[in-house]
Write an enzyme that holds these catalytic residues in place. Structure first.
Site, mmCIF file in Angstrom:
data_model
loop_
_atom_site.group_PDB
_atom_site.id
_atom_site.type_symbol
_atom_site.label_atom_id
_atom_site.label_comp_id
_atom_site.label_asym_id
_atom_site.label_seq_id
_atom_site.Cartn_x
_atom_site.Cartn_y
_atom_site.Cartn_z
ATOM 1 N N HIS A 122 21.212 30.616 -39.949
ATOM 2 C CA HIS A 122 20.750 31.418 -38.815
ATOM 3 C C HIS A 122 21.653 31.101 -37.635
ATOM 4 O O HIS A 122 21.980 29.939 -37.382
ATOM 5 C CB HIS A 122 19.292 31.101 -38.496
ATOM 6 C CG HIS A 122 18.833 31.705 -37.207
ATOM 7 N ND1 HIS A 122 19.001 33.052 -36.917
ATOM 8 C CD2 HIS A 122 18.249 31.144 -36.107
ATOM 9 C CE1 HIS A 122 18.528 33.296 -35.710
ATOM 10 N NE2 HIS A 122 18.071 32.161 -35.204
ATOM 11 N N CYS B 215 12.850 34.585 -35.773
ATOM 12 C CA CYS B 215 14.069 34.988 -36.484
ATOM 13 C C CYS B 215 13.984 34.791 -37.992
ATOM 14 O O CYS B 215 14.927 35.118 -38.709
ATOM 15 C CB CYS B 215 15.265 34.212 -35.937
ATOM 16 S SG CYS B 215 15.534 34.442 -34.171
ATOM 17 N N GLU C 65 11.440 40.776 -34.076
ATOM 18 C CA GLU C 65 10.637 40.196 -33.007
ATOM 19 C C GLU C 65 10.818 41.003 -31.723
ATOM 20 O O GLU C 65 10.568 40.525 -30.627
ATOM 21 C CB GLU C 65 10.967 38.718 -32.785
ATOM 22 C CG GLU C 65 12.398 38.373 -32.475
ATOM 23 C CD GLU C 65 12.568 36.883 -32.206
ATOM 24 O OE1 GLU C 65 12.140 36.433 -31.125
ATOM 25 O OE2 GLU C 65 13.124 36.177 -33.065
#
Length: 395
Positions: free
Chosen positions: A234, A112, A80
């Protein structure tokens, strides 16, 4: 069914580091706000000559043999922090690494989450073409404004994952559950160099996406947390991932299983606590950290993964560790992290927010900084120039 999964993993980060205690002092904050409130100790800071292309190429360069380069027929970059709205960063990386020309090179985007999408695409390709090898790259530089709430959750780094049949680290299970919800918790319009963040809302969405996706996973696959030796998350910051683990732990778990999951969680955040947020690579840095720091894993162990990308897409899936996976790991990773050059807060602010200054013809030369084996060396007529750096120990 033919086993498909991760055969090799490479990781690189920038060569400069900012200690969180120094940032806390400069911002008038209690250091424990970062060390305990976020579980962060340091952030990797990238100079203008180190970007997602140089980082990803350096990560892949660690693991690819000449045979890999001849057999890779797909290069997938998840990011990103893209440097171009048209040309995929994967094309630069394909060239820098010398991968054979008849390969498909693409760039993936969904905050993400997109590295997980790239892995899914890679798996489908290997199912169709078993002799192929796919290089999946997750490369990002997380940047926020000075003094903003997000400043303490910055970072820089890249993961390179080689996906093959009969992999030597992890085989994928066919149990993926994904969820999409249209929300505005974190976004970066084209006209902004830094993102807009609704921090508390994003945290709640992360945890709720985890809860609801996990519930659906349990429903479809009769899944139980007791089946897993470890669960990777994450990691925008490690404390949020810990909240995630606590969110899905239930009363049916034995004290021994809880202790195992928590111990392996601590192993999984070791690198992120020293590097910070690397967006698309954060989940897979957690997996690498788990493998290289856990003392409680064995071949055949089931590893869970929770991927999340703001906006938002989330996914839960799992894999099994392969016999001999330890032989594919690096035993001196911590030494690499310890060799990064510490920055004062003033130097960090100067370094991290330096932008290319183009002349009227679109040209720019850069001061030399520490980088990995690849660097952005110039911009000529608006075209980014990358080179392998023979001696990358300059300051």
């Amino acid at each position: 069914m033919m086993p498909i999964g991760i055969d090799k993993i490479g990781f690189t980060t920038s060569q400069y580091v900012l200690n969180m205690s120094d940032l806390a002092q400069a911002r008038g904050e209690d250091p424990e706000k970062f060390s305990q409130g976020l579980l962060l100790n340091a952030l990797s800071i990238a100079p203008v000559t180190e970007d997602i292309i140089s980082l990803a190429a350096s990560a892949a360069d660690q693991i690819l043999s000449q045979e890999d380069k001849e057999k890779i027929d797909m290069v997938l970059l998840a990011t990103e922090s893209s440097v171009d709205q048209s040309k995929a960063g994967a094309v630069y990386i394909h060239s820098l690494l010398g991968i054979q020309p008849f390969a498909r090179s693409l760039e993936f985007k969904e905050a993400c989450y997109s590295a997980t999408a790239a892995l899914n695409y890679a798996k489908l390709h290997i199912e169709k073409h078993p002799e192929s090898r796919v290089l999946v790259l997750a490369s990002d530089i997380a940047k926020y404004g000075i003094g903003t709430p997000g400043e303490s959750t910055q970072g820089a780094g890249a993961l390179a994952l080689l996906v093959t049949k009969e992999p030597r680290i992890l085989t994928f299970n066919d149990d993926n559950i994904a969820q999409t919800r249209d929300i505005m918790d974190f976004w970066r319009p084209n006209y902004s160099t830094t993102p807009f963040v609704n921090g508390m809302y994003s945290t709640k969405q992360y945890l709720d996406s985890l809860k609801t996706t996990w519930a659906e996973y349990q429903k479809r696959f009769d899944g139980h947390l007791s089946d897993f030796a470890a669960f990777c998350f994450h990691i925008p910051f490690p404390k949020l991932a810990l909240k995630g683990l606590n969110k899905i732990m239930d009363k049916s778990l034995t004290a021994e299983k809880k202790a195992q999951l928590l111990e392996n969680f601590d192993a999984s955040i070791s690198y992120s606590s020293q590097v910070g947020n690397i967006y698309t690579g954060s989940l897979y840095l957690g997996f690498l950290s788990l493998l290289e720091n856990s003392t409680d894993l064995n071949a055949g162990d089931k590893i869970g993964f929770f991927s999340y990308g703001s906006g938002a897409v989330s996914e839960i899936f799992s894999g099994q560790l392969v016999e001999g996976y330890q032989d594919q790991l690096k035993d001196k990773r911590q030494q690499d992290l310890d060799r990064r050059q510490p920055l004062s807060v003033a130097d960090y602010e100067k370094l991290f927010y330096e932008e290319p200054q183009l002349d009227s013809a679109g040209n720019c030369q850069f001061q030399e900084y520490l980088t990995g084996p690849f660097a952005l060396t110039a911009i000529k007529e608006h075209q980014r120039q990358y080179q392998r750096v023979i001696n990358h120990d300059k300051t």
